[in-house]
Design a protein around this motif. Sequence first.
Motif, short mmCIF file in Angstrom:
data_model
loop_
_atom_site.label_atom_id
_atom_site.label_comp_id
_atom_site.label_asym_id
_atom_site.label_seq_id
_atom_site.Cartn_x
_atom_site.Cartn_y
_atom_site.Cartn_z
N GLU A 54 0.83 -1.21 0.00
CA GLU A 54 0.00 0.00 0.00
C GLU A 54 0.86 1.25 0.00
O GLU A 54 0.52 2.25 -0.65
N TYR A 57 2.32 1.40 -3.73
CA TYR A 57 1.42 1.53 -4.88
C TYR A 57 0.13 2.28 -4.57
O TYR A 57 -0.64 2.57 -5.49
N THR A 59 -2.52 1.23 -3.16
CA THR A 59 -3.70 0.40 -3.33
C THR A 59 -3.53 -0.89 -2.56
O THR A 59 -2.46 -1.17 -2.02
N VAL A 60 -4.57 -1.70 -2.52
CA VAL A 60 -4.55 -2.93 -1.73
C VAL A 60 -3.86 -4.05 -2.49
O VAL A 60 -4.04 -4.22 -3.70
N GLU A 62 -3.40 -7.54 -3.95
CA GLU A 62 -4.36 -8.54 -4.40
C GLU A 62 -3.70 -9.89 -4.71
O GLU A 62 -4.26 -10.71 -5.43
#
Length: 269
Positions: A54, A57, A59-60, A62
């Motif tokens: 996180e 980037y 974001t989460v 995946e």
Amino acid sequence: MRRAIFNPTNQIIASEIREAFKGAVDLILPFKCTICGDVADTNERFGTYSQLYEALYGTVNELHLCGKCLSKLSINEEDSRWFLCLSDPIENDPCPGLVLFMPFTYKGIVERAVPRIKFGKDIELARLFGGILGTCFRNEMIKADLIVPIPLSETRLIERGFNQAEEISYPIARMNDIPLAKDCLIRTKNTKRQSEIRDITIRAQNVSDAFAVNDSWDLSGLRIVVVDDVATTGATLHEAAKALYKAGAAKVLCIAFAGNRKTKNAEPF
């Protein structure tokens, strides 16, 4: 005959129902391991990596792996990570003694994972490899002024959608506060896939003079780390290093996530 009347409200409701159903299915059906396809049961162990992801980037994470695959992703012993770049050294080498840092062996789970990146277009695995290499880089106390990924040809980049060497390089650079020069090296010719060529001599010829340094970069006196995903004969990394030295680099270290070398034959960078 009764004519159907378009109702945008009904369409919105139907869409919401589909999304709710999808979410319910995701809760019922477990995630599958990216590498082997078994049930992914390691998400709770990814806390630290998820935080790193996180931060890198925004974001989460995946990526989903199973415990069996994760446990087999083991780093080589300390004295089996440093090699000469070329598996078959040559006379009058323009980069004599070029060093390769390669902490994983290309077998087992790594051998299964790499094709998932290259041919399965799994960018999340490439980023995991980069995070692991970033930690190895820091633990080995490697010092450098610039991180340079091996570039893909335009055709290969369009085909894959991303450059795996660049994705691996990004976490290394960020985690060690070193600039990433993703446009430093350019390909001067399209080459065949090295993985499709068995003969060592032909592999070397395939990538001979395949790289040059972008004119916008001044590399004079810099210590540079050039990164790729896998090194077999070391020919690709060697050609990249040759171009970097020609452009004025003071020192070049090659890094690959994995390869098939058996013995240590070089000292740390």
